[in-house]
Design a protein around this motif. Structure first.
Motif, PDB file in Angstrom:
ATOM      1  N   GLY A   1      77.656  61.603 -56.863  1.00  0.00           N
ATOM      2  CA  GLY A   1      78.019  61.001 -55.591  1.00  0.00           C
ATOM      3  C   GLY A   1      78.771  61.982 -54.718  1.00  0.00           C
ATOM      4  O   GLY A   1      78.499  62.125 -53.526  1.00  0.00           O
ATOM      5  N   LEU A   2      79.680  62.700 -55.338  1.00  0.00           N
ATOM      6  CA  LEU A   2      80.494  63.676 -54.616  1.00  0.00           C
ATOM      7  C   LEU A   2      79.613  64.749 -53.978  1.00  0.00           C
ATOM      8  O   LEU A   2      79.749  65.090 -52.797  1.00  0.00           O
ATOM      9  CB  LEU A   2      81.459  64.310 -55.611  1.00  0.00           C
ATOM     10  CG  LEU A   2      82.779  64.783 -55.047  1.00  0.00           C
ATOM     11  CD1 LEU A   2      83.607  63.583 -54.653  1.00  0.00           C
ATOM     12  CD2 LEU A   2      83.507  65.611 -56.078  1.00  0.00           C
ATOM     13  N   VAL A   3      78.668  65.243 -54.798  1.00  0.00           N
ATOM     14  CA  VAL A   3      77.796  66.311 -54.295  1.00  0.00           C
ATOM     15  C   VAL A   3      76.920  65.780 -53.166  1.00  0.00           C
ATOM     16  O   VAL A   3      76.748  66.439 -52.131  1.00  0.00           O
ATOM     17  CB  VAL A   3      76.936  66.860 -55.454  1.00  0.00           C
ATOM     18  CG1 VAL A   3      75.901  67.831 -54.933  1.00  0.00           C
ATOM     19  CG2 VAL A   3      77.825  67.530 -56.482  1.00  0.00           C
ATOM     20  N   VAL A   4      76.417  64.564 -53.366  1.00  0.00           N
ATOM     21  CA  VAL A   4      75.562  63.977 -52.331  1.00  0.00           C
ATOM     22  C   VAL A   4      76.353  63.837 -51.032  1.00  0.00           C
ATOM     23  O   VAL A   4      75.908  64.237 -49.951  1.00  0.00           O
ATOM     24  CB  VAL A   4      75.023  62.613 -52.799  1.00  0.00           C
ATOM     25  CG1 VAL A   4      74.369  61.883 -51.632  1.00  0.00           C
ATOM     26  CG2 VAL A   4      74.021  62.802 -53.920  1.00  0.00           C
ATOM     27  N   ILE A   5      77.573  63.307 -51.153  1.00  0.00           N
ATOM     28  CA  ILE A   5      78.391  63.144 -49.944  1.00  0.00           C
ATOM     29  C   ILE A   5      78.669  64.501 -49.312  1.00  0.00           C
ATOM     30  O   ILE A   5      78.557  64.686 -48.107  1.00  0.00           O
ATOM     31  CB  ILE A   5      79.711  62.427 -50.296  1.00  0.00           C
ATOM     32  CG1 ILE A   5      79.434  60.989 -50.682  1.00  0.00           C
ATOM     33  CG2 ILE A   5      80.685  62.470 -49.118  1.00  0.00           C
ATOM     34  CD1 ILE A   5      80.638  60.257 -51.210  1.00  0.00           C
ATOM     35  N   ALA A   6      78.995  65.484 -50.164  1.00  0.00           N
ATOM     36  CA  ALA A   6      79.327  66.809 -49.639  1.00  0.00           C
ATOM     37  C   ALA A   6      78.177  67.345 -48.806  1.00  0.00           C
ATOM     38  O   ALA A   6      78.378  67.915 -47.733  1.00  0.00           O
ATOM     39  CB  ALA A   6      79.650  67.757 -50.791  1.00  0.00           C
ATOM     40  N   PHE A   7      76.922  67.154 -49.311  1.00  0.00           N
ATOM     41  CA  PHE A   7      75.811  67.724 -48.556  1.00  0.00           C
ATOM     42  C   PHE A   7      75.338  66.833 -47.420  1.00  0.00           C
ATOM     43  O   PHE A   7      74.676  67.282 -46.504  1.00  0.00           O
ATOM     44  CB  PHE A   7      74.654  68.067 -49.501  1.00  0.00           C
ATOM     45  CG  PHE A   7      74.861  69.373 -50.169  1.00  0.00           C
ATOM     46  CD1 PHE A   7      74.624  70.547 -49.469  1.00  0.00           C
ATOM     47  CD2 PHE A   7      75.351  69.454 -51.454  1.00  0.00           C
ATOM     48  CE1 PHE A   7      74.849  71.774 -50.068  1.00  0.00           C
ATOM     49  CE2 PHE A   7      75.581  70.670 -52.055  1.00  0.00           C
ATOM     50  CZ  PHE A   7      75.330  71.837 -51.357  1.00  0.00           C
ATOM     51  N   ALA A   8      75.711  65.555 -47.487  1.00  0.00           N
ATOM     52  CA  ALA A   8      75.297  64.672 -46.395  1.00  0.00           C
ATOM     53  C   ALA A   8      76.295  64.709 -45.244  1.00  0.00           C
ATOM     54  O   ALA A   8      75.978  64.302 -44.131  1.00  0.00           O
ATOM     55  CB  ALA A   8      75.155  63.247 -46.918  1.00  0.00           C
ATOM     56  N   LEU A   9      77.493  65.237 -45.508  1.00  0.00           N
ATOM     57  CA  LEU A   9      78.537  65.224 -44.476  1.00  0.00           C
ATOM     58  C   LEU A   9      78.109  65.799 -43.127  1.00  0.00           C
ATOM     59  O   LEU A   9      78.349  65.175 -42.094  1.00  0.00           O
ATOM     60  CB  LEU A   9      79.780  65.970 -44.975  1.00  0.00           C
ATOM     61  CG  LEU A   9      80.885  65.099 -45.568  1.00  0.00           C
ATOM     62  CD1 LEU A   9      82.021  65.985 -46.037  1.00  0.00           C
ATOM     63  CD2 LEU A   9      81.394  64.104 -44.543  1.00  0.00           C
ATOM     64  N   PRO A  10      77.469  66.973 -43.113  1.00  0.00           N
ATOM     65  CA  PRO A  10      77.110  67.533 -41.798  1.00  0.00           C
ATOM     66  C   PRO A  10      76.238  66.589 -40.997  1.00  0.00           C
ATOM     67  O   PRO A  10      76.352  66.514 -39.776  1.00  0.00           O
ATOM     68  CB  PRO A  10      76.357  68.811 -42.143  1.00  0.00           C
ATOM     69  CG  PRO A  10      76.832  69.164 -43.490  1.00  0.00           C
ATOM     70  CD  PRO A  10      77.142  67.877 -44.194  1.00  0.00           C
TER      71      PRO A  10
END
Lengths: 436, 344, 288
Positions: B14-23
């Motif tokens: 989830g963290l990684v997904v959020i990190a890459f979806a942030l932009p």
């Protein structure tokens, strides 16, 4: 086995999101890269939303709008006192403008709104603050910063976003931070404090004709070019520089430096542009130096009187920053406004320099007829080279600097000259900067 | 895989997904992306500090290796015109090399002396950068450090990674890979030796573990990661300055430790948690100006007094408080919450 | 002016600085060796001491009574800090906790001073004005006075440590904590005494530095680093070591910028200390 499969699924998920977001950013890229064809401004990377902000285009005439100016100053850390003086002056400027009903630029009337950000005295803090101002607050202009490294960091952000940056304090022509043609959106509505060299030297030649030997105290932050310039000015008047000491930024004890300068038996100790000229005076006098002390720094004569205390030390001190004991009516007004608002805090003369900055930029916008596009504003500013084109708290000024910086983007204005004798400030007069 | 392992993995993903979806989420506000970019870079630096705690030493000198990494990266790209990726690796390796060179004498020093030694070493590196003006620009700073520039990305086309919004992917990606390596090392065979050294230095030596050797490996890896974070920072900010107030000053060295302890030094996600919370609080309290340091300071003290396991340790802490309450209610005496096991 | 005079001036200045460093380092070394903690907020105690003097002088107290009062206040503050924050709690790593707590304290104290006293640079009344001639070289009077006060403080501390039971117990505790505990010395009492004395000395150093230089909320950072360098140079818990280390560092800061360059003066000592740590980890005069 099962965990491996989960891992695989997760990995695929991650890669999928990665690709999706990358493609999103690539799309953004294409929309922005097509934009400059129509706007023809160097602000290519800012994206369409900044150029089509509500303040710039398409509004009917005669409307009251807001001119948003972002400021970046150290508000925490050792340089915070300067941040305080500058931001207070800017707030007072906004009050002056807004109480008068705003300022008319082109067909519109603008109220001024400052958004103050803390640079924490570091390049990193300045860069983050600049990013917030241009991306989140969408300011029309960014001003401020004290340290050279802060200014470089800010310009990198503002230039990429196509926002005009008016820097506060670079003193070093030729340094990577100062205005030049390769930084198209950076200007400096602030006087260079080494412009005072010839004024001081002429005054000394007249008042202390026997003083010939100068010892220079130089902050070690790339002032070599300024020292060379001063050397030529000194030689032209038959004087000579007998000693020169560089001290690192952050020095608090000036006794070692002054010991060494004093050993050359100078008639004059010359503190080059530094906010610590008062500490240097204290150290020099304690070591028994009796000659003339010149400060060409932004420090006002009043600062010397308050911080050095000893009247014997406060003699034959020449100072050419703001003289709060002999203010112009405009400076007096600013001082009164300050005292009314912050009765317990003594006026800081740096506020005078600060007040001029947004005022000069607003005058440039008025001349351009719009607050809009940064490149046009810079071009307009470069044209305001006739004395009187710019009003400042110290009287009429102009934009110049092509001889030293290659571009006319620096403020020139009359400089007050004062002498402190026995702890009393004597005002000598306003002097025009001399080109030499 | 256990249930806890599942939730853990899900959390990570989830963290990684959020990190890459942030932009994509924050497309309208690139400012927050710059904050998260710095956050990622700082997390790596704090994790490198945590990695040294695995051998029971507190290194206050990670910033020193970040200085080396940053300036080496700048020099390689600007003077030797090496492309971004090789330069990133080379500068981190250089930083690791310096660590290797000093490791033997440094690691003989222990405890509080090691902390002071590393703190002063970091300050020395900063001062060298400050006075070596021909190389670093001195206090004027070094401007124009290049970023990765325009690069071909498969399936996407050309992307200009010099823009902060796009550089974010590089920073977060590199940091994630680095964190994965650190995580893997912590789970790998080598960590048994490190733990043995942490728990009992002499005993570890007595049973035949090459204490200095394994300590050196740990120290060098940590320096590599610190150098990597410095290099990432150089390309992010595009300019460097070695002022006291810059991120290479002494105070930053110490803040890193605070980040780690606030997050929870015994947990791998501790640095991430601490850095995130403290940096976001700092951003959120921007307007409070001179009160801002006070808030950070108060959080640091409160956490260490009341949450010795850090923020990540809160669930465990709460469980232990509950247990104590239950036992007290049942009339069992002489139990104290975990982490406060009586004065005896 | 001959080069001899220059040396003399530089030396006197160096010694004056050195004594201020010694005051800082003595407190730090007592705290570090007796309590086993790294008190990074010691520089802020120094700053607080100077501001307390400023406040008291503003309330009409004379400079010297104000300095004495400030030392007393800081000693009490030291005791409070020891009891409230620094006393070791079981289950926590002492060094790590002390670093984090003192960092938090640094941030809180600095911004509290900014909030209370504002950002304006303050000054204290000058200890003395002008200079005296020693062998033809002008030496600032206030620095000579500062040396005098520091020496006096050190002599008093020495008498206390050597002639009183508490002092002797402190020395024992500094040299060997476990051993002295077995001998019935209460470590908590020793810690309180160390913090009290350390903070009082820091307050004196801050007040003297404030009178010679200026007062700023951020003035504590530099002497803190100097103090760390000195205690490492002199050896943990060694009082003569702190004295010699402080004077050496003061002389370096006084002389090297005059005859060499400020760069050498700032990098040199760090390199020396790193080398000392590497080859004599217990410091120049340290013991095992």
């Amino acid at each position: 086995m099962r965990s491996k499969r989960v891992f695989l699924i997760c990995a695929v998920l991650v890669i999928g999101v990665l690709l999706f977001s990358l493609s999103a950013c690539a799309k953004e890229e294409t929309t922005t890269s097509s934009a400059p064809a129509t706007t023809a401004a160097p602000s290519t990377t800012a994206g369409p939303e900044t150029t089509a902000g509500p303040t710039t285009t398409g509004a009917p005439a005669g409307e009251v709008k807001t001119l948003k100016i972002g400021t970046i100053m150290p508000q925490t850390g050792p340089l915070a006192i300067l941040g305080l003086a500058f931001t207070r002056a800017w707030d007072l400027y906004a009050e002056d403008v807004n109480q008068a009903g705003g300022v008319k630029i082109g067909n519109d009337t603008y109220q001024i709104k400052f958004i103050h950000e803390d640079s924490k005295g570091s390049a990193e803090g300045a860069s983050t603050a600049a990013s917030k101002l241009v991306n989140q607050d969408k300011v029309d202009l960014v001003i401020g910063a004290i340290l050279e490294s802060e200014m470089a960091a800010i310009n990198q952000v503002t230039e990429a976003a196509g926002v005009l940056y008016a820097q506060a304090n670079a003193n070093i022509p030729g340094a990577p931070q100062d205005v030049s043609s390769d930084k198209p959106l950076q200007v400096r509505p602030f006087i260079n404090h080494d412009e005072t060299g010839p004024i001081d030297l002429d005054y000394i030649a007249k008042t202390y004709p026997e003083a010939k030997k100068i010892a220079l105290s130089v902050p070690d932050i790339g002032y070599e070019g300024m020292v060379e310039r001063l050397q030529a000015q000194v030689a032209a008047r038959g004087m000579q520089i007998v000693a020169q000491e560089k001290w690192p930024w952050g020095t608090t004890d000036f006794v070692p430096i002054m010991t060494k300068l004093n050993a050359a038996k100078p008639d004059i100790i010359w503190a080059m542009v530094s906010g610590q000229a008062n500490d240097q005076l204290k150290a020099a006098r304690q070591l028994g130096f009796k000659g003339v002390f010149v400060s060409n720094s932004p420090l006002g004569a009043d600062v010397f009187v308050v911080t050095v205390q000893d009247p014997a030390a406060l003699t034959d001190v020449i100072c050419n920053s703001v003289d709060v004991t002999h203010p112009t009516p405009e400076v007096k007004k600013l001082m009164d406004a300050w005292q009314a608002k912050w009765p317990n805090d003594p006026f800081i003369s740096d506020a005078v320099h600060a007040y001029d900055m947004p005022w000069v930029m607003v005058q440039v916008m008025q001349k351009a007829g719009a607050i809009g596009d940064a490149a046009t504003l810079v071009k307009t500013m470069e044209g305001m080279t006739n004395p009187g084109d710019i009003q400042t708290l110290h009287g009429p000024g102009y934009i110049g600097g092509a001889d030293r910086f290659g571009v006319n983007r620096v403020l020139y204005r009359p400089l007050p000259l004062s002498r402190i004798m026995n702890g009393q400030i004597e005002f000598i007069g306003f002097m025009e900067p001399v080109k030499e | 895989m256990t249930k806890r392992g599942w939730t853990k993995l899900l959390l990570w993903v989830g963290l990684v997904v959020i990190a890459f979806a942030l932009p994509t989420i924050l497309r309208r506000d690139p400012y927050w992306l710059t904050v998260f970019c710095l956050l990622a870079i700082n997390t790596l630096l704090v994790s490198s500090l945590r990695s040294v705690t695995l051998i029971n030493e507190i290194s206050l000198g990670q910033v020193g290796f970040a200085v080396i990494g940053a300036y080496a990266h700048a020099a390689l790209m600007m003077k030797a015109h090496i492309p971004f990726w090789p330069s990133l690796i080379l500068s981190s390796l250089f930083s690791a090399l310096i660590a290797l060179a000093v490791a033997y004498p440094f690691l003989k020093v222990k405890g509080i002396y090691f902390s002071i030694l590393t703190l002063l070493t970091a300050e020395t590196f900063r001062l060298v950068a400050y006075y070596w003006t021909s190389m670093t620009g001195g206090s004027l700073g070094l401007t124009g450090v290049p970023g990765p520039g325009k690069q071909q990305v498969p399936f996407v086309g050309e992307v200009n990674f010099d823009r902060p919004a796009n550089y974010y992917y590089i920073a977060v990606g590199v940091v994630l890979v680095a964190l994965l390596i650190l995580y893997w090392l912590e789970r790998a065979y080598i960590s048994f030796q490190w733990r043995a050294i942490r728990d009992d230095n002499l005993l570890a030596g007595a049973v035949g573990i090459n204490v200095i050797g394994y300590k050196t490996i740990n120290f060098v890896i940590a320096a590599f990661m610190a150098g990597l974070s410095g290099a990432l920072f150089a390309s992010y900010q595009h300019n460097l300055s070695p002022d006291t107030t810059s991120r290479f000053g002494v105070s930053m060295s110490i803040y890193l430790l605070v980040y780690m302890v606030v997050g929870g030094k015994d947990y791998f996600v501790g640095p991430l948690m601490g850095t995130t919370v403290l940096m976001l609080i700092a951003e959120a309290t921007r307007s409070s100006q001179q009160y801002q340091p006070m808030i950070t300071g108060a959080i640091a003290i409160l956490v260490i007094l009341f949450l010795p396991m850090g923020l990540v340790g809160i669930p465990k802490q709460v469980r232990s408080w509950r247990r104590v309450k239950r036992l007290r209610a049942a009339g069992v005496d002489g139990v104290n919450p975990a982490g406060k096991e009586g004065k005896a | 002016m001959s080069s001899l005079d220059l040396w003399l001036q530089a030396t006197v200045n160096g010694i004056a600085l050195g004594w201020l460093y010694v005051l800082m380092a003595l407190g730090l070394t007592l705290i570090l060796s007796i309590m086993g903690i790294l008190q990074l907020a010691h520089g802020e105690i120094y700053m607080l001491g100077a501001y307390a003097v400023h406040y008291l002088v503003g309330r009409g107290l004379g400079l010297y009574p104000a300095i004495a009062t400030s030392m007393f206040i800081m000693a009490v503050l030291g005791i409070i800090l020891e009891r409230g924050l620094f006393r070791p709690r079981s289950g926590r790593e002492v060094v790590l906790c002390s670093i984090v707590i003192s960092t938090g304290l640094t941030l809180i104290l600095t911004s509290a001073i900014v909030v209370i006293f504002g950002l304006y640079t303050k000054s204290l009344p000058l200890l003395a004005t002008g200079s005296v001639e020693i062998f033809g070289a002008a030496v600032p009077k206030d620095r000579i006075l500062a040396i005098g006060f520091s020496v006096l403080a050190l002599v008093l501390l020495y008498l206390f440590l050597k002639k009183t039971r508490l002092g002797l117990a402190m020395i024992a505790s500094a040299q060997n904590r476990e051993g002295s505990f077995l001998k019935g010395i209460n470590p908590n009492r020793m810690s309180m005494a160390a913090m009290a004395i350390g903070c009082a000395l820091a307050a004196l150093a801050g007040a003297l530095a404030g009178a010679i230089l200026q007062l700023q909320p951020y003035m504590g950072a530099l002497p803190m680093i100097k103090g760390l360098v000195i205690i490492v140079l002199g050896g943990l818990g060694s009082i003569p070591g702190a004295l010699i280390g402080g004077l050496i560092l003061g002389l370096i800061d006084g002389i090297v910028p005059v005859f060499f360059s400020p760069a050498v003066a700032s990098v040199g000592p760090l390199v020396v200390v790193i080398l000392v740590l590497l080859f004599r980890p217990k410091g120049l005069l340290g013991h095992d």
